[in-house]
Design a protein around this motif. Structure first.
Motif, PDB file in Angstrom:
ATOM      1  N   MET A  66       0.869  -1.295  -0.035  1.00 33.05           N
ATOM      2  CA  MET A  66       0.027   0.081  -0.036  1.00 33.05           C
ATOM      3  C   MET A  66       0.906   1.292  -0.161  1.00 33.05           C
ATOM      4  O   MET A  66       1.549   1.679   0.970  1.00 33.05           O
ATOM      5  CB  MET A  66      -0.702  -0.159   1.119  1.00 33.05           C
ATOM      6  CG  MET A  66      -2.033   1.188   1.052  1.00 33.05           C
ATOM      7  SD  MET A  66      -2.235   1.766   2.715  1.00 33.05           S
ATOM      8  CE  MET A  66      -1.086   2.959   3.027  1.00 33.05           C
ATOM      9  N   ASP A  67       1.188   1.940  -1.278  1.00 38.23           N
ATOM     10  CA  ASP A  67       1.816   2.962  -1.316  1.00 38.23           C
ATOM     11  C   ASP A  67       1.230   3.771  -2.258  1.00 38.23           C
ATOM     12  O   ASP A  67       1.292   4.032  -3.387  1.00 38.23           O
ATOM     13  CB  ASP A  67       3.229   2.529  -1.725  1.00 38.23           C
ATOM     14  CG  ASP A  67       4.131   3.727  -1.618  1.00 38.23           C
ATOM     15  OD1 ASP A  67       3.857   4.740  -0.989  1.00 38.23           O
ATOM     16  OD2 ASP A  67       5.328   3.523  -2.040  1.00 38.23           O
ATOM     17  N   TYR A  68       0.401   4.980  -1.826  1.00 40.73           N
ATOM     18  CA  TYR A  68      -0.274   5.892  -2.547  1.00 40.73           C
ATOM     19  C   TYR A  68       0.243   7.285  -2.182  1.00 40.73           C
ATOM     20  O   TYR A  68      -0.418   8.140  -2.785  1.00 40.73           O
ATOM     21  CB  TYR A  68      -1.624   5.949  -2.153  1.00 40.73           C
ATOM     22  CG  TYR A  68      -2.408   4.412  -2.570  1.00 40.73           C
ATOM     23  CD1 TYR A  68      -2.746   4.438  -3.931  1.00 40.73           C
ATOM     24  CD2 TYR A  68      -2.686   3.638  -1.521  1.00 40.73           C
ATOM     25  CE1 TYR A  68      -3.356   3.142  -3.799  1.00 40.73           C
ATOM     26  CE2 TYR A  68      -3.176   2.250  -1.995  1.00 40.73           C
ATOM     27  CZ  TYR A  68      -3.667   2.190  -3.431  1.00 40.73           C
ATOM     28  OH  TYR A  68      -4.136   1.024  -3.689  1.00 40.73           O
ATOM     29  N   GLY A  69       1.589   7.617  -1.690  1.00 41.83           N
ATOM     30  CA  GLY A  69       2.003   8.893  -1.618  1.00 41.83           C
ATOM     31  C   GLY A  69       3.411   8.799  -1.683  1.00 41.83           C
ATOM     32  O   GLY A  69       4.141   7.630  -1.377  1.00 41.83           O
ATOM     33  N   SER A  70       3.893  10.023  -1.679  1.00 48.34           N
ATOM     34  CA  SER A  70       5.527  10.202  -1.576  1.00 48.34           C
ATOM     35  C   SER A  70       5.893  11.660  -0.856  1.00 48.34           C
ATOM     36  O   SER A  70       5.030  12.520  -1.077  1.00 48.34           O
ATOM     37  CB  SER A  70       6.327   9.926  -2.807  1.00 48.34           C
ATOM     38  OG  SER A  70       5.897  11.042  -3.961  1.00 48.34           O
ATOM     39  N   PHE A  71       7.065  11.562  -0.435  1.00 49.31           N
ATOM     40  CA  PHE A  71       7.698  12.845   0.187  1.00 49.31           C
ATOM     41  C   PHE A  71       8.987  13.221  -0.305  1.00 49.31           C
ATOM     42  O   PHE A  71       9.661  12.164  -0.386  1.00 49.31           O
ATOM     43  CB  PHE A  71       7.693  12.847   1.652  1.00 49.31           C
ATOM     44  CG  PHE A  71       8.725  13.933   2.226  1.00 49.31           C
ATOM     45  CD1 PHE A  71       8.124  15.277   2.141  1.00 49.31           C
ATOM     46  CD2 PHE A  71       9.904  13.758   2.758  1.00 49.31           C
ATOM     47  CE1 PHE A  71       8.765  16.348   2.708  1.00 49.31           C
ATOM     48  CE2 PHE A  71      10.526  14.737   3.257  1.00 49.31           C
ATOM     49  CZ  PHE A  71      10.006  16.035   3.124  1.00 49.31           C
ATOM     50  N   ALA A  72       9.139  14.203  -0.912  1.00 48.56           N
ATOM     51  CA  ALA A  72      10.395  14.766  -1.476  1.00 48.56           C
ATOM     52  C   ALA A  72      10.670  16.141  -0.674  1.00 48.56           C
ATOM     53  O   ALA A  72      10.030  16.861  -0.794  1.00 48.56           O
ATOM     54  CB  ALA A  72      10.185  15.132  -3.229  1.00 48.56           C
ATOM     55  N   PRO A  73      11.953  15.815  -0.235  1.00 48.97           N
ATOM     56  CA  PRO A  73      12.342  17.212   0.558  1.00 48.97           C
ATOM     57  C   PRO A  73      12.752  18.340  -0.381  1.00 48.97           C
ATOM     58  O   PRO A  73      13.159  18.106  -1.458  1.00 48.97           O
ATOM     59  CB  PRO A  73      13.798  16.638   1.122  1.00 48.97           C
ATOM     60  CG  PRO A  73      13.882  15.169   1.022  1.00 48.97           C
ATOM     61  CD  PRO A  73      12.962  14.550  -0.233  1.00 48.97           C
ATOM     62  N   PRO A  74      12.503  19.399   0.181  1.00 52.14           N
ATOM     63  CA  PRO A  74      12.540  19.833   1.564  1.00 52.14           C
ATOM     64  C   PRO A  74      10.629  19.603   1.830  1.00 52.14           C
ATOM     65  O   PRO A  74      10.354  19.716   3.047  1.00 52.14           O
ATOM     66  CB  PRO A  74      12.561  21.065   1.770  1.00 52.14           C
ATOM     67  CG  PRO A  74      12.594  21.832   0.379  1.00 52.14           C
ATOM     68  CD  PRO A  74      12.804  20.827  -0.609  1.00 52.14           C
ATOM     69  N   SER A  75       9.988  19.943   0.965  1.00 54.23           N
ATOM     70  CA  SER A  75       8.541  20.100   1.290  1.00 54.23           C
ATOM     71  C   SER A  75       7.437  19.654   0.189  1.00 54.23           C
ATOM     72  O   SER A  75       6.465  20.459  -0.179  1.00 54.23           O
ATOM     73  CB  SER A  75       8.430  21.750   1.632  1.00 54.23           C
ATOM     74  OG  SER A  75       8.718  22.507   0.587  1.00 54.23           O
ATOM     75  N   THR A  76       7.670  18.847  -0.529  1.00 54.37           N
ATOM     76  CA  THR A  76       6.855  18.490  -1.812  1.00 54.37           C
ATOM     77  C   THR A  76       6.091  17.206  -1.250  1.00 54.37           C
ATOM     78  O   THR A  76       6.704  15.982  -0.950  1.00 54.37           O
ATOM     79  CB  THR A  76       7.491  18.228  -2.954  1.00 54.37           C
ATOM     80  OG1 THR A  76       8.036  19.504  -3.424  1.00 54.37           O
ATOM     81  CG2 THR A  76       6.652  17.668  -3.976  1.00 54.37           C
ATOM     82  N   ILE A  77       4.852  17.206  -1.305  1.00 57.44           N
ATOM     83  CA  ILE A  77       3.953  16.028  -0.976  1.00 57.44           C
ATOM     84  C   ILE A  77       3.046  15.637  -2.049  1.00 57.44           C
ATOM     85  O   ILE A  77       2.374  16.492  -2.617  1.00 57.44           O
ATOM     86  CB  ILE A  77       3.223  16.026   0.339  1.00 57.44           C
ATOM     87  CG1 ILE A  77       4.024  16.066   1.461  1.00 57.44           C
ATOM     88  CG2 ILE A  77       2.123  14.808   0.563  1.00 57.44           C
ATOM     89  CD1 ILE A  77       3.436  16.265   2.852  1.00 57.44           C
ATOM     90  N   THR A  78       3.294  14.356  -2.553  1.00 57.98           N
ATOM     91  CA  THR A  78       2.255  13.726  -3.657  1.00 57.98           C
ATOM     92  C   THR A  78       1.563  12.686  -3.401  1.00 57.98           C
ATOM     93  O   THR A  78       2.123  11.871  -2.571  1.00 57.98           O
ATOM     94  CB  THR A  78       3.265  13.563  -4.680  1.00 57.98           C
ATOM     95  OG1 THR A  78       4.341  14.455  -5.349  1.00 57.98           O
ATOM     96  CG2 THR A  78       2.543  12.783  -6.090  1.00 57.98           C
TER      97      THR A  78
END
Length: 249
Positions: A66-78
């Protein structure tokens, strides 16, 4: 948090992140547990963050289904734009709603860990290199005998992978506690979806049932750098063996 049977927009992701910040803060205050240790700084950073509804690729090293998101530093959330239909083909709108909230909370916790310098990740990697050299050597031998892996060249790479997997397990547990506190429906269904793995995050709920919530959270704080996937599995197996012996007697 209401989700409609349509694809998410960037504005939806921003709203979900804001709601996730609120729920995490409330859960920390109500339960007195360290879910996100850098919350005020994370809130400030995400005020000017980027929020994207898109197609999500699995993070390197992530083994969970279950992986429906990602975080990319410093402040991007998909978040995956198709999250509102993540219950397909079950036709369980409550499940999709909970999955959406869970994914938002999960990525905000990753963002908070990054705000704090990824201390748990780095401490876990050093612990693995220091205490589990023998297991690293055995695993590297297996990898090399099977033709090698382009992403794993040495013990350091493998220790990093195991540390990422442990931190993601800890993040799943913390996300679970937030949604459990807010009584989201079908949460146990999501938790069971994560159980088909060598190191499922429900190892931690099993340990919690035996030793308490505060003990599990101490693994991410006071005991950081002294615990990883290997100790979690050993503790889980010891609990199961003890319970089995008690049942037999």
């Amino acid at each position: 948090m209401v989700t409609l049977r349509r694809e998410l927009s960037d504005a939806d992701v921003r709203r979900i992140v804001q709601e996730s910040l609120r729920m995490i803060s409330q859960t920390q205050n109500d339960l007195g547990v360290p879910i996100a240790l850098n919350m005020w700084r994370t809130k400030l950073r995400l005020e000017t963050g980027s929020f994207v509804a898109g197609a999500v690729n699995r993070r390197r090293g992530n083994r969970y289904g279950m992986d429906y998101g990602s975080f990319a530093p410093p402040s991007t959330i998909t978040l995956d734009r198709k999250l509102p239909s993540s219950d397909h083909p079950l036709d369980m709108p409550d499940l999709a709603e909970t999955m959406t909230a869970y994914s938002g909370v999960h990525e905000v916790i990753h963002a908070d860990d990054h705000t704090g310098g990824d201390r748990l990740l780095l401490a876990t990697r050093e612990h693995i290199l220091r205490e589990h050299r023998d297991k690293l050597e055995k695993s590297m031998a297996i990898i090399q005998s099977e033709g090698g892996c382009s992403a794993i060249h040495d013990h350091g790479d493998l220790a990093s992978l195991w540390a990422v997997q442990y931190v993601d397990m800890a993040t799943h547990y913390r996300s679970y506690k937030v949604l459990q506190h807010h009584r989201y429906p079908k949460l146990d269904h999501i938790w069971s979806m994560l159980s088909d793995d060598y190191f499922p995050p429900n190892l931690l709920t099993c340990i919690e049932n035996s030793r308490g919530t505060q003990h599990v959270f101490s693994l991410f704080t006071e005991q950081a750098g002294g615990y990883c996937l290997i100790e979690a599995l050993e503790e889980y197996n010891a609990i199961k063996e003890r319970d089995s012996c008690s049942y037999t007697v």
